[in-house]
Scaffold this motif. Structure first.
Motif, PDB file in Angstrom:
ATOM      1  N   PRO A   1      -2.449   5.530   3.832  1.00  0.00           N
ATOM      2  CA  PRO A   1      -1.707   4.323   5.144  1.00  0.00           C
ATOM      3  C   PRO A   1      -3.038   3.887   5.641  1.00  0.00           C
ATOM      4  O   PRO A   1      -2.314   2.728   5.955  1.00  0.00           O
ATOM      5  CB  PRO A   1      -1.286   5.274   5.614  1.00  0.00           C
TER       6      PRO A   1
ATOM      7  N   GLY B   1      -0.577   1.957  -5.924  1.00  0.00           N
ATOM      8  CA  GLY B   1       0.931   3.059  -5.883  1.00  0.00           C
ATOM      9  C   GLY B   1       0.985   3.120  -7.972  1.00  0.00           C
ATOM     10  O   GLY B   1       0.148   3.354  -8.256  1.00  0.00           O
TER      11      GLY B   1
ATOM     12  N   SER C   1       0.684  -0.681   0.002  1.00  0.00           N
ATOM     13  CA  SER C   1      -0.093   0.273  -0.079  1.00  0.00           C
ATOM     14  C   SER C   1       1.285   1.635   0.142  1.00  0.00           C
ATOM     15  O   SER C   1       2.201   1.021  -0.072  1.00  0.00           O
ATOM     16  CB  SER C   1      -0.777  -0.152   1.337  1.00  0.00           C
ATOM     17  N   ALA C   2      -0.168   2.298  -0.554  1.00  0.00           N
ATOM     18  CA  ALA C   2       1.202   3.867  -0.193  1.00  0.00           C
ATOM     19  C   ALA C   2       0.519   4.809   1.072  1.00  0.00           C
ATOM     20  O   ALA C   2      -0.153   4.389   1.313  1.00  0.00           O
ATOM     21  CB  ALA C   2       0.264   3.847  -1.735  1.00  0.00           C
ATOM     22  N   PHE C   3       1.341   5.654   0.828  1.00  0.00           N
ATOM     23  CA  PHE C   3       1.566   6.744   1.765  1.00  0.00           C
ATOM     24  C   PHE C   3      -0.001   7.468   1.829  1.00  0.00           C
ATOM     25  O   PHE C   3      -0.254   7.839   2.944  1.00  0.00           O
ATOM     26  CB  PHE C   3       2.437   7.408   2.076  1.00  0.00           C
ATOM     27  N   ASN C   4      -0.014   7.686   0.680  1.00  0.00           N
ATOM     28  CA  ASN C   4      -1.776   8.186   0.611  1.00  0.00           C
ATOM     29  C   ASN C   4      -3.467   7.380   1.473  1.00  0.00           C
ATOM     30  O   ASN C   4      -3.905   8.609   1.786  1.00  0.00           O
ATOM     31  CB  ASN C   4      -1.977   8.951  -0.383  1.00  0.00           C
TER      32      ASN C   4
ATOM     33  N   ASP D   1      11.952  -1.089   2.604  1.00  0.00           N
ATOM     34  CA  ASP D   1      11.823  -0.842   1.462  1.00  0.00           C
ATOM     35  C   ASP D   1      11.697  -1.865  -0.159  1.00  0.00           C
ATOM     36  O   ASP D   1      10.835  -2.950   0.028  1.00  0.00           O
ATOM     37  CB  ASP D   1      14.380  -0.075   1.699  1.00  0.00           C
ATOM     38  N   ARG D   2      11.893  -1.519  -0.957  1.00  0.00           N
ATOM     39  CA  ARG D   2      11.634  -1.918  -1.862  1.00  0.00           C
ATOM     40  C   ARG D   2      11.966  -4.006  -1.992  1.00  0.00           C
ATOM     41  O   ARG D   2      11.343  -4.145  -2.471  1.00  0.00           O
ATOM     42  CB  ARG D   2      12.493  -1.617  -3.079  1.00  0.00           C
TER      43      ARG D   2
ATOM     44  N   SER E   1       3.813   1.707   3.254  1.00  0.00           N
ATOM     45  CA  SER E   1       4.701   2.410   3.088  1.00  0.00           C
ATOM     46  C   SER E   1       5.836   2.617   3.614  1.00  0.00           C
ATOM     47  O   SER E   1       5.176   2.517   5.076  1.00  0.00           O
ATOM     48  CB  SER E   1       3.666   3.725   2.371  1.00  0.00           C
ATOM     49  N   GLU E   2       6.915   3.317   3.371  1.00  0.00           N
ATOM     50  CA  GLU E   2       8.435   2.662   4.252  1.00  0.00           C
ATOM     51  C   GLU E   2       8.199   4.770   4.572  1.00  0.00           C
ATOM     52  O   GLU E   2       8.402   5.147   5.927  1.00  0.00           O
ATOM     53  CB  GLU E   2       8.978   3.513   3.372  1.00  0.00           C
TER      54      GLU E   2
ATOM     55  N   LYS F   1       2.809  -5.441   3.515  1.00  0.00           N
ATOM     56  CA  LYS F   1       4.393  -4.388   3.244  1.00  0.00           C
ATOM     57  C   LYS F   1       3.194  -2.937   2.922  1.00  0.00           C
ATOM     58  O   LYS F   1       3.433  -2.721   2.432  1.00  0.00           O
ATOM     59  CB  LYS F   1       4.710  -4.468   1.964  1.00  0.00           C
TER      60      LYS F   1
ATOM     61  N   THR G   1       4.576   5.622   5.874  1.00  0.00           N
ATOM     62  CA  THR G   1       3.712   5.262   7.036  1.00  0.00           C
ATOM     63  C   THR G   1       3.628   4.088   7.953  1.00  0.00           C
ATOM     64  O   THR G   1       2.990   3.876   8.146  1.00  0.00           O
ATOM     65  CB  THR G   1       2.507   5.610   6.441  1.00  0.00           C
TER      66      THR G   1
END
Ligand code: UN1
Length: 506
Positions: free
Chosen positions: A163, A240, A158-161, A220-221, A186-187, A184, A189
């Protein structure tokens, strides 16, 4: 603006209330650093996983699957019911983490947590409605049906926006479908993720769900890759950028795994001469400037009929200019910061490209005057001579490109002539236009609205889009099917053997 120390204290109080083991997770030497876009400073280091630990989490989830898939779906629903209750009890704490880590204004952070509660409600109901169809068999004394069975481990990226909400869309549905989840986040959040994980663990302990049913893996990735490449992960649901999806999709497909991709958007609002301009302008302003333009559903293009273009542009510009930027916890503030400096640089680079393409920045684009070190920006309104170059790309920032049209066919053609296909809004009081827009040769997006903006979809509908948006559907409607395995069953109660298609085999 409060200090980082104050935000850190608020975050720690929220984590404690949610049940996160602070000392186990918040460690000085954690490679992932939790930060707040409100001050640009670090909150704490977070314990980070290795690829081997991802494999362990997937192994534990695979083990949990063996038990969980046998639990009747309505009983699985009881876990999600409890999760939804706990989220409701801790709405303020989760929302505070969302504001501190993602910079979202408080009302939107609360709205995001509300989406979590809503999807839990939806999933609980769904747990009694995982319907399969029955079909008439062509053979005497035969029955044909399809059944839906648990699929296996679901990997969520998932993405930060969003979270917390995007995790819940996937996890609430996966759990009632009988699937464990390895997440996994976002790094950017990690604390939001720890809060969600802690609540789910509490619910699991209360209902006696198997260990390993849920894990959060921070990193991370490389951590995402470990999840993507693990053959025991039956479904990878990734939200993402299109760039990320371009890597994830083929890698999962190469091992014949399933993927559910929810990628970039380039969402447009079309304004026609018959539109109610008050409604249109207010929806455009929320769509473009809400969440500082950092939703995948944010409005990025305004396609406005030439007869009303000057008026609409003027009103949107004035509305943009009147939006109060500042502390997202404060009443009346509607503009929070961009997530980090890289997002600000990307916005400036896109504005530069737009100018080089002959675009005229009518309003905004610069840093907003806020007494803090984060990256607040004034939403940019940019009139473009043509829909090309930078207008065809998604910049995760509040930039609204304006293009005009004279004929409705031209508006639809412009609307569809971008590589992405997520969300769309038509403002019109002309029923014929509305029907054409919703029809087969109308908007080609996964979400198409009439007299409603591009962002802020409800969880009851399937969420996702076409083309470079990736084709996946999450959340409501029948999106649950992606999380299950379909089996077609033929049952013969005739007492004799009959072959289909009239085949005679002796
Ligand atoms: C996202 O930006 O990834 O429709 C999700 C909306 C929200 C979800 C956005 N309900 O804007």
């Amino acid at each position: 603006m409060k200090t980082t120390a104050e935000f850190r204290a608020r975050a720690e109080a929220a984590l404690a209330a949610l049940g996160v083991d602070h000392d186990a997770w918040c460690v000085d030497d954690g490679a992932v650093r939790a930060r707040s876009p409100l001050t640009g400073e670090e909150l704490c280091g977070v314990r980070t996983h290795t690829a081997a630990e991802v494999a362990d989490a997937v192994a534990a989830a695979s083990e949990a699957f063996l038990t969980w898939r046998e639990v009747p779906a309505p009983v699985r629903g009881a876990l999600v019911k409890r999760l939804g209750e706990l989220i409701g009890e801790h709405k303020e704490d989760l929302a505070a983490l969302v504001t501190i880590e993602a910079g979202k204004i408080h009302t939107e952070a609360l709205g995001e947590v509300q989406e979590m509660i809503d999807i839990c409600d939806f999933a609980v109901g769904l747990s009694r409605q995982l319907y399969g169809r029955t079909m008439p068999s062509e053979r005497v004394g035969h029955r044909l049906q399809e059944t839906w069975q648990p699929l296996g481990v679901v990997g969520v990226i998932s993405a930060f926006n969003f979270p917390v909400a995007v995790w819940s869309w996937n996890t609430a549905i996966a759990l009632v479908c009988g699937d464990p989840v390895v997440w996994k986040p976002s790094e950017l959040t990690p604390l939001c993720a720890l809060g969600c994980d802690a609540l789910l663990r509490r619910a699991m302990a209360e209902v006696g769900a198997p260990e390993g049913l849920h894990a959060v893996v921070i990193g991370d990735r490389a951590i995402g890759e470990a999840l993507v490449d693990d053959p025991r992960v039956a479904l990878v649901s990734a939200t993402g950028s299109t760039r990320m999806g371009r890597e994830v999709g083929p890698r999962v497909a190469a091992r014949f795994g399933r993927s559910l991709l929810e990628l970039g958007g380039n969402n447009a609002v079309i304004v026609t001469p018959s539109a109610n301009l008050d409604q249109a302008v207010s929806s455009i302003v929320f769509g473009a400037a809400g969440t500082a333009g950092q939703r995948c559903t944010s409005t990025r293009r305004l396609l406005v009929h030439e007869s009303v273009a000057d008026e609409v542009v003027g009103r949107v510009a004035r509305a943009f200019e009147s939006l109060q930027a500042g502390d997202p916890f404060a009443d009346g503030v509607l503009l929070g910061p961009l997530v980090n400096e890289a997002a600000f640089d990307a916005m400036q680079a896109s504005l530069e490209k737009a100018r080089a393409q002959g675009g005229e920045v009518v309003s905004g684009g610069e840093r907003a005057d806020v007494d803090a070190d984060g990256f607040w920006v004034r939403p940019a309104l940019v009139r473009m001579p043509a829909q090309e170059g930078v207008v065809l790309t998604e910049t995760f920032a509040p930039i609204l490109y304006v293009l005009t049209w004279s004929d409705f066919d031209e508006a639809i053609a412009l609307h569809n002539a971008v590589p992405q296909g997520l969300s769309s809004g038509l403002f019109s009081n002309d029923v014929l236009e509305a029907e054409r827009y919703l029809g087969a040769s109308g908007a080609d997006t996964g979400i198409a609205n009439v007299n409603a903006g591009t962002s802020g979809a409800e969880i009851g509908g399937a969420f996702g889009g076409e083309k470079e948006t990736g084709g996946g559907r999450e959340s409501g409607s029948d999106a649950w099917r992606a999380y299950m395995r379909r089996a077609t069953n033929t049952i013969n109660y005739s007492g004799s053997v009959q072959l289909a298609q009239g085949v005679d085999f002796g």
